[in-house]
Design a protein around this motif. Structure first.
Motif: not given
Length: 517
Positions: A167-190
């Motif tokens: 999917g997609k998500a915003w992180y710090k006002d940037e629309l990213l892939s779900g994987h990249e948004a999690l990665e930039r925040a230091g999180l991992k998908p399940v």
């Protein structure tokens, strides 16, 4: 149901020990409060998860665990395919379309998911729930298209995609892939295990989230309307005799009598109200019937509030994982049905439409020199200046939109899932349009507050009440008096923000005490 603390002052919401309050939902959704869990929350989740794994190992017939979904309930799924089944339900159900939902709506839905599953009857692993909380706490915003849900499922599926790194998500006002948004925040998908995809989608979470936001806005709006109505009555030389407690004692509706008392308190000490107490035998209904109309709206909101809060504290999953001694049962039913929330949301719409209706009529009286006994459109030099002529048009346009949106959604029915789901609540749109109406109502109230404040400019020899004077000063600190035409959009939005953030109600309650429904 409500905390004493204003939502903007709540910095953390801890799930697991107490019933989640409306103010806590607003704190997380609107003001970014952090989310955490108690030890009891963990215990409930782990106990429920252990039962699901036991059911899977024993290959019990459990909907959505060892069977397909919807009318595919007759299809048997092996335990080897459990992961694939849960991944597939999330991907296949993420099909709402159109513009994305507002940030506070998405955050409210995520919190409802945590609260719903946190009751301990869904069998989801704690790792999944910790990731949802981390997404909230790191301010990651899933991209969730808002159109096309019949009750639930699809908006929640778009959020669940992000948990999988899709999917997609915003992180710090940037629309990213779900994987990249999690990665930039230091999180991992399940990777979802058995039942988890279904549990994240099934339930009344999106409809309930909209309903909570709507009821909060609506309650704040009706309290604000008591203030704006009092100011209009004062500015229009209305008689306070219509607020006489003896009059309201013979009408057996407590909300009506309370409203009359509140408006009386707001106008207490007004030289204007005192001067014009006997000016007319009786006023137009938009002034005279403030207690009756506002009171009726309050009763509707009180009834809806009880049901919405009950829904918040319920488990709306299917199946329900019920523990019994060392074992348990999977109870298949229809707790995901959102009729309670949907029908109440439709009723909230009707209540708010009635509040908007009487407010717009007061606006018209304030700007209409034929009945106001004030300068035309509340400007000193009319003709050259249009003054507040056109904001009344805006109120009329908003009222038209509210009336259309007030048609009940839940009376409709279109069968889905090969007629397996032959009764559909349509609670999602019922609650969504209640949310839309609540925001339009705030703008109508802002217009009344704007023109009532201007109307008081023409009572320079008599003082308003101390309460209305304080509201006048609050408005004038950001919105100056009108002497000639200017750009009014900023004025309306500024006052609307004061209403939305609770500044008007907070100021008045400091003066007169809590404005009870």
């Amino acid at each position: 149901m409500f905390d004493d603390m204003h939502p903007k002052n709540i910095k953390e919401v801890i799930l697991g020990e107490h019933e989640l309050s409306i103010n806590e939902v607003i704190a997380v959704a609107r003001y970014g409060a952090k989310v955490s869990f108690t030890e009891n929350y963990y215990l409930r989740i782990n106990k429920s998860r252990n039962l699901i794994e036991k059911f899977l190992e024993e290959e019990r017939a459990v909907y959505g665990v060892t069977t397909g979904f919807g009318s595919n309930v007759t299809e048997v799924i092996s335990k080897e395919d459990a992961h694939t089944l849960q991944r597939n339900i999330v991907r296949s159900h993420a099909v709402t379309v159109g513009e994305p939902l507002e940030k506070e709506v998405v955050r409210a839905i995520q919190l409802m998911v945590l609260n719903n599953i946190g009751q301990g009857y869904s069998g989801v692993r704690i790792e999944v729930l910790e990731l949802i909380a981390a997404i909230l706490n790191h301010d990651i915003l899933p991209f969730v298209p808002g159109d096309g849900s019949v009750a639930y499922l699809s908006p929640e599926a778009h959020m669940a995609l992000v948990l999988m790194g899709e999917g997609k998500a915003w992180y710090k006002d940037e629309l990213l892939s779900g994987h990249e948004a999690l990665e930039r925040a230091g999180l991992k998908p399940v990777t979802f295990e058995c039942k988890e995809g279904l549990a994240l989608l099934s339930g009344t979470t999106s409809a309930t989230a909209f309903a909570v936001l709507s009821i909060y806005n609506a309650i704040q709006a009706v309290k604000t309307a008591d203030v704006t109505g009092a100011m209009s009555l004062e500015a229009l030389k209305g008689t306070i005799k219509a607020l006489d407690p003896r009059l309201h004692s013979v009408k057996k509706h407590l909300e009506q009598a309370k409203t009359a008392r509140i408006v009386s308190k707001i106008l207490d000490g007004s030289e204007i109200a005192k001067q014009y107490k006997d000016y007319r035998l009786q006023d137009a209904l938009s002034l005279r019937c403030i207690p009756q109309v506002h009171g009726a709206v309050k009763k509707v909101l009180k009834n809806a509030l009880e049901n919405i809060h009950n829904e918040m504290m319920s488990s709306s999953d299917n199946p329900i994982i019920w523990p019994e001694e060392e074992d348990g049962l999977a109870l298949m039913g229809g707790n995901f049905d959102a009729s309670y929330v949907g029908i109440d949301a439709d009723t909230i719409c009707i209540g708010m439409a009635n509040l908007a209706k009487i407010t717009e009529r007061r606006i018209d009286r304030l700007v209409n020199y034929h009945v106001s006994e004030l300068p035309s459109f509340l400007v000193v030099n009319p003709g050259l200046n249009s003054g507040y002529m056109i904001p009344q048009y805006t109120a009329a346009g908003l009222l038209n939109e509210i009336r259309v949106l007030s048609h009940p959604a839940t009376i409709d029915n279109t069968s889905t899932c090969a007629n397996q789901e032959d009764v559909v609540s349509f609670a999602y749109f019922a609650a969504r349009k209640a949310y839309q109406i609540s925001k339009k109502l705030e703008h109508i109230l802002a217009i009344e507050l704007m023109v009532a404040t201007q109307a008081l400019e023409f009572h320079d020899t008599l003082k308003p009440s101390p309460v209305t004077a304080s509201v006048y000063e609050l408005i004038r600190n950001q919105v100056p008096a009108v002497e000639e035409d200017r750009y009014f959009y900023h004025d309306i939005e500024t006052i609307r923000n004061q209403i939305h953030d609770g500044e008007i109600v907070e100021l008045v309650e400091e003066k007169i005490g809590v404005m009870e429904l």
